[in-house]
Design a protein around this motif. Structure first.
Motif, mmCIF file in Angstrom:
data_model
loop_
_atom_site.group_PDB
_atom_site.id
_atom_site.type_symbol
_atom_site.label_atom_id
_atom_site.label_comp_id
_atom_site.label_asym_id
_atom_site.label_seq_id
_atom_site.Cartn_x
_atom_site.Cartn_y
_atom_site.Cartn_z
ATOM 1 N N PHE A 50 73.583 -3.094 26.378
ATOM 2 C CA PHE A 50 73.895 -2.576 27.983
ATOM 3 C C PHE A 50 74.127 -1.073 27.867
ATOM 4 O O PHE A 50 74.215 0.379 28.586
ATOM 5 C CB PHE A 50 74.570 -3.591 28.936
ATOM 6 C CG PHE A 50 75.010 -2.495 30.432
ATOM 7 C CD1 PHE A 50 74.167 -2.043 31.209
ATOM 8 C CD2 PHE A 50 75.843 -2.497 30.994
ATOM 9 C CE1 PHE A 50 74.145 -1.516 32.393
ATOM 10 C CE2 PHE A 50 76.123 -1.814 31.997
ATOM 11 C CZ PHE A 50 75.668 -1.786 32.786
ATOM 12 N N VAL A 83 75.403 -7.341 26.478
ATOM 13 C CA VAL A 83 76.499 -6.368 26.838
ATOM 14 C C VAL A 83 76.622 -5.672 25.722
ATOM 15 O O VAL A 83 75.483 -4.128 26.782
ATOM 16 C CB VAL A 83 77.751 -6.923 26.998
ATOM 17 C CG1 VAL A 83 79.307 -6.460 27.216
ATOM 18 C CG2 VAL A 83 77.854 -8.118 28.019
ATOM 19 N N SER A 84 76.011 -5.579 24.347
ATOM 20 C CA SER A 84 76.459 -4.645 23.473
ATOM 21 C C SER A 84 75.202 -4.289 23.899
ATOM 22 O O SER A 84 74.704 -1.916 24.035
ATOM 23 C CB SER A 84 76.047 -4.939 21.791
ATOM 24 O OG SER A 84 76.604 -5.692 22.378
ATOM 25 N N THR A 88 76.773 -11.759 24.143
ATOM 26 C CA THR A 88 77.632 -10.444 23.033
ATOM 27 C C THR A 88 76.269 -9.401 23.227
ATOM 28 O O THR A 88 76.447 -7.918 22.446
ATOM 29 C CB THR A 88 78.253 -10.553 21.624
ATOM 30 O OG1 THR A 88 79.361 -11.372 21.949
ATOM 31 C CG2 THR A 88 78.312 -9.217 20.498
#
Length: 170
Positions: free
Chosen positions: A88, A85-86, A82
């Motif tokens: 990114f 991806v956050s 998480t």
């Protein structure tokens, strides 16, 4: 094994809110929705891990009394994914914000670009083999180029070190 009803309700609300925000076009809302879904997944893993027990260390308690360490590892992995991806998505949001400001990200044509655009056809100069041979491949090795030229020109002649050139060995 019983699950607390309040935590199940919180998990359902987090999933519902996260999916709702993920379906929006705004990248900021997509990020918030992804964070909500990530937290709801962590809560789901926490709720399915079972009852709490002793620390899972060998020799401190009976295996039946220990808690399962696998859901804890899954939760840690979920947190790391998480976070990645956050980060990114935050980079995408920042780049979209920078591109939205058109005055700062506009590419300006210089004189050479304008001349190339105005030219009817591009011309290239023909390079001869002599020019290629006289141009050093590496600018710092000027001493080595002189010795290569001597050995390539005279087959069988002694080189700079008094030996025979490359052409006589073959």
């Amino acid at each position: 094994m019983t699950m607390p009803l309040a935590l199940v309700a919180v998990m359902v609300v987090l999933y519902a809110g996260g999916v709702y925000l993920l379906l929006d076009r705004s990248l900021t809302r997509v990020l918030l929705g992804f964070l909500l879904v990530g937290n709801a997944t962590n809560l789901l893993l926490f709720l399915t891990s079972g009852s709490f027990g002793a620390a899972p260390l060998y020799g401190t308690a009976e295996p039946e009394e220990m808690s399962d360490p696998l859901p804890q590892a899954f939760i840690l992995t979920s947190i790391v994914i998480t976070f990645g991806v956050s980060a990114f998505i935050l980079a995408l949001i920042y780049r979209a914000w920078r591109l939205a400001r058109s005055s700062e990200d506009a590419v300006q044509d210089d004189e050479q670009d304008a001349a190339l655009t105005a030219a009817e056809s591009l011309t290239t100069e023909e390079v001869t083999d002599e020019e290629l041979a006289s141009t050093p491949e590496f600018p710092d090795d000027s001493d080595d180029d002189d010795s290569d030229d001597d050995s390539a020109d005279g087959a069988g002649e002694p080189g700079p070190a008094g030996g025979v050139g490359e052409g006589a060995r073959s």
